[in-house]
Structures are given as structure tokens and as C-alpha cells.
Design an enzyme around this catalytic site. Structure first.
Site, PDB file in Angstrom:
ATOM      1  CD  GLU A 249       8.109  -0.161   7.468  1.00  0.00           C
ATOM      2  OE1 GLU A 249       7.130  -0.861   7.122  1.00  0.00           O
ATOM      3  OE2 GLU A 249       8.322   0.986   7.038  1.00  0.00           O
TER       4      GLU A 249
ATOM      5  CD  GLU B 208       0.733  -1.471   7.947  1.00  0.00           C
ATOM      6  OE1 GLU B 208       0.519  -0.570   8.793  1.00  0.00           O
ATOM      7  OE2 GLU B 208       1.159  -1.239   6.798  1.00  0.00           O
TER       8      GLU B 208
ATOM      9  CG  ASP C 263       0.504  -3.954   2.226  1.00  0.00           C
ATOM     10  OD1 ASP C 263       0.690  -4.778   3.143  1.00  0.00           O
ATOM     11  OD2 ASP C 263       1.328  -3.065   1.924  1.00  0.00           O
TER      12      ASP C 263
ATOM     13  CE  LYS D  95       3.341  -5.882   3.942  1.00  0.00           C
ATOM     14  NZ  LYS D  95       2.966  -4.607   4.590  1.00  0.00           N
TER      15      LYS D  95
ATOM     16  CG  ASP E  38      -0.390  -0.073   2.519  1.00  0.00           C
ATOM     17  OD1 ASP E  38       0.846  -0.194   2.624  1.00  0.00           O
ATOM     18  OD2 ASP E  38      -1.152  -0.016   3.517  1.00  0.00           O
ATOM     19  CB  SER E  39       4.596   1.671  -0.222  1.00  0.00           C
ATOM     20  OG  SER E  39       4.775   0.542  -1.056  1.00  0.00           O
TER      21      SER E  39
END
Ligand code: KIV
Length: 264
Positions: A181, A114, A84, A112, A45-46
Site C-alpha cells: 500500500e 500487516e 483482515d 491478511k 478492516d477498513s
């Protein structure tokens, strides 16, 4: 390159061999990354920041992740595609299941998410339904407002211990890998040794089982702030394809990340 699956990644961990991960958001980069033998492509999602020019990953929608996952799947030549789940798309179990289904149907092989141990019920549910999950801990960019900025996480003893325990809980719940991260390298090492699933690091030192970078960063295309953990591989007259292959080699051989890319 043979098709990479979660079994391939587990075999690498068992043999103590490193593997590499790079982001891609479209078919051209996906093809280059997989042709270079990079085992995992992350549709991160960057993309909200590097493709859309937004200030954070928060505005990215499930529909946008689905679109980019389809583009990456179209160019992929055998890498494992991890997509993501964007901000607030897995706040409830029902939402998490429905949105994971959309990304898997768009061509992802793994999703993925978070967070920390609050993700355990979601990871268990997705695992039961055949959806591989990567749990992203440490600096979790979707929580940037709560964290007060993009900062190294787990620097104090209590927080480091909690991150180790959360990683163990997530792996027990069925997470197929852990992504760390921006944590001190000693914590990256401790978590890699504490769980039996592969650990992917970005700014987490050289002892994790794998490394990930944003593809534009490692090609030196980032005109803004360059994080400490980034290395530019687009040097010595290399083509982008050669730079990506050099990244894969340096991760395999343990040359990247070097001491200058680590947090203590
Ligand atoms: O979205 C992304 O690209 C990521 C990496 C920075 C790990 O999550």
C-alpha cells in the site's frame, strides 16, 4: 465464474495476467463483486472507517471481522475471500492462530496481516496449519500512529531495500501473497519481480500482479478525502454492477492504474 483459489492466483502470476481485488463487507456487495468476475474479495478492516465511521481501523474487533466475513461468505459466488486480522489480534503466535481460525471458520479462504519480517514466525505457523496468508507491507493502517499519518512508505533507498528483503522473507516463510500500500511505483515493480507469489497493489503502481481498491471509493461514494490512487468508475451512467465490471476490465487490460494514480 469458477471458484478462485490460491492456485488460480499463482497461475495468473505465472502467465503475467493481472487480476483484481475489491473490498466488500456485506452479502449484497459480495454478490455484485463476485458476479462481476473480481477474483478476490477483501473483507478489510477498513470497515471500521467506511461502515462504522471511525477515524482509523484500530477499533475493529475480531468479532466484527467474523460477522462481516460471514455476511460476505453468504453472498459470494466463487471469489476468493481474504479477511483482515484486526489490530493486535496477532501479537502472539497463540493469539494469531486462534483468531485466524475464527476468520477461516467464518468463511475466509485467506487471512491478511500487516507488518514486516516480524511476521515470519506467524506466517510459518499458519502456513503449516493450512491457513493461506497475505502479508500487507508499505503503508500499514494499523500502525498509523507509529507512522505519523497515512503517508507514502519506502521513499528512501534504505527503507525501500528493507521492504524488498522483508517481502522476500515473508514469501519464503509461506505467505501466499504480498499486498503493498502506498509505495513508489518503482518499489512496487521491484518487489513484484523479487518474489514468486502474487503481489497486490494499492497506490503501488501498475507493475504489481493485481490491484485492490475499497469498493465505496471506486463507486464514488467517498465524500471525504479521495486518495491519489483512487479512480471513480461510477461514470457514464453505469450501474454499480457495470462500474465494478469496468474496474475488473481496466485492471486486466492494464488501463488502471494510470500515471495519475502512481507515486514516484
Ligand atoms: O482494510 C482494507 O480495506 C485494506 C485495503 C485498503 C488494502 O487493507
Amino acid at each position: 465464474m469458477n471458484t478462485v483459489s490460491i492456485r488460480t492466483l499463482n497461475d495468473y502470476k505465472a502467465k503475467g495476467e493481472k487480476f483484481s481485488v475489491l473490498t466488500a463487507y456485506d452479502a449484497t456487495f459480495s454478490q455484485m463483486v463476485s458476479n462481476a468476475g473480481i477474483e478476490v474479495i477483501l473483507v478489510g478492516d477498513s470497515l471500521g472507517m467506511v461502515c462504522q465511521g471511525k477515524e482509523s481501523t484500530l477499533p475493529v474487533s475480531v468479532a466484527e471481522m467474523e460477522y462481516h466475513t460471514r455476511c460476505v461468505a453468504a453472498g459470494n459466488k466463487g471469489s476468493l475471500i481474504m479477511a483482515d486480522m484486526p489490530f493486535m489480534s496477532y501479537s502472539t503466535l497463540e493469539q494469531g492462530q486462534a483468531n485466524a481460525a475464527l476468520l477461516m471458520q467464518a468463511g475466509a479462504h485467506m487471512v491478511k496481516v500487516e507488518g514486516d519480517d516480524w511476521l515470519v514466525p506467524l506466517v510459518e505457523t499458519l502456513a503449516r496449519q493450512g491457513v493461506p496468508v497475505c502479508a500487507h507491507l508499505g503503508l500499514t493502517p494499523q500502525s498509523v500512529n507509529k507512522l505519523g499519518g497515512y503517508r507514502v512508505q519506502g521513499r528512501d533507498e534504505a527503507k525501500a531495500q528493507a521492504m524488498i528483503e522483508h517481502s522476500i522473507a515473508l514469501a519464503k516463510a509461506g505467505a501466499d501473497c504480498i499486498l503493498l500500500e502506498c509505495v513508489p511505483s518503482s518499489l512496487g515493480k521491484a518487489i513484484t519481480e523479487a518474489v514468486d507469489v502474487p503481489v497486490i497493489g494499492i497506490g503501488a503502481g501498475s507493475d504489481t500482479d493485481a490491484q485492490v481498491l475499497v469498493v465505496y471509493d471506486m463507486l464514488g461514494l467517498n465524500a471525504g478525502h479521495i486518495p491519489k490512487f483512487v479512480k471513480n468508475f461510477m461514470v457514464d451512467g453505469r450501474t454499480p454492477q457495470q462500474a465494478i465490471a469496468a474496474y475488473g476490465e481496466e485492471v486486466k487490460n492494464g488501463v488502471f492504474p494510470g500515471p495519475e494514480h502512481k507515486f514516484s
